[in-house]
Design an enzyme around this catalytic site. Structure first.
Site, mmCIF file in Angstrom:
data_model
loop_
_atom_site.group_PDB
_atom_site.id
_atom_site.type_symbol
_atom_site.label_atom_id
_atom_site.label_comp_id
_atom_site.label_asym_id
_atom_site.label_seq_id
_atom_site.Cartn_x
_atom_site.Cartn_y
_atom_site.Cartn_z
ATOM 1 N N GLU A 35 0.826 -1.216 0.000
ATOM 2 C CA GLU A 35 0.000 0.000 0.000
ATOM 3 C C GLU A 35 0.857 1.262 0.000
ATOM 4 O O GLU A 35 0.556 2.212 -0.705
ATOM 5 C CB GLU A 35 -0.944 0.024 1.210
ATOM 6 N N ASP A 51 -6.582 8.201 -0.282
ATOM 7 C CA ASP A 51 -6.040 7.228 0.670
ATOM 8 C C ASP A 51 -4.839 7.842 1.376
ATOM 9 O O ASP A 51 -3.994 8.464 0.733
ATOM 10 C CB ASP A 51 -5.583 5.955 -0.056
#
EC number: 3.2.1.17
Length: 128
Positions: A35, A51
């Site tokens: 991520e 995000d």
């Protein structure tokens, strides 16, 4: 801050993440690797949301960045706190995410890079 893989694993372990909701420590480390590459300052913009941080927590559901329409803010935090070096709020929010029925599958990077894979390499050599 960009965390060292093993340093990150140790912090997660201390915070009760190993086995939390059935998710092993190696899976959490794999997730963060893909991520954010362990970077607390990581930001990725999507259509209509963003995000944030080491776990790439999304502003539509989990945190408030003041610019996401109809944001839920289920973790009751400002997205800004997910970008500092202190991982405690990131960890609490990640725990909140996996308490949902979708669990760790909420993270696309986990489904792509970690699900049904041998994730033991992500904590190999770490003194835990």
């Amino acid at each position: 801050k960009v965390y060292d893989r093993c340093e990150f694993a140790r912090i997660l372990k201390k915070s009760g993440m190993d086995g939390y909701r059935g998710v092993s420590l190696a899976n959490w480390v794999c997730l963060a690797k893909w991520e954010s590459d362990f970077n607390t300052k990581a930001i990725n913009r999507n259509v209509g949301s963003t995000d944030y941080g080491i776990f790439q927590i999304n502003s539509r559901y989990w945190c408030n960045d003041g610019k996401t329409p109809k944001a839920v803010n289920a973790c009751h935090i400002s997205c800004k706190v997910l970008l500092d070096d202190d991982l405690s709020q990131d960890i609490e929010c990640a725990k909140r995410v996996v308490r949902d029925p979708q669990g760790i599958k909420a993270w696309v990077a986990w489904r792509t890079h970690c699900q049904n894979k041998d994730v033991s390499q992500y904590i190999r050599g770490c003194k835990l």
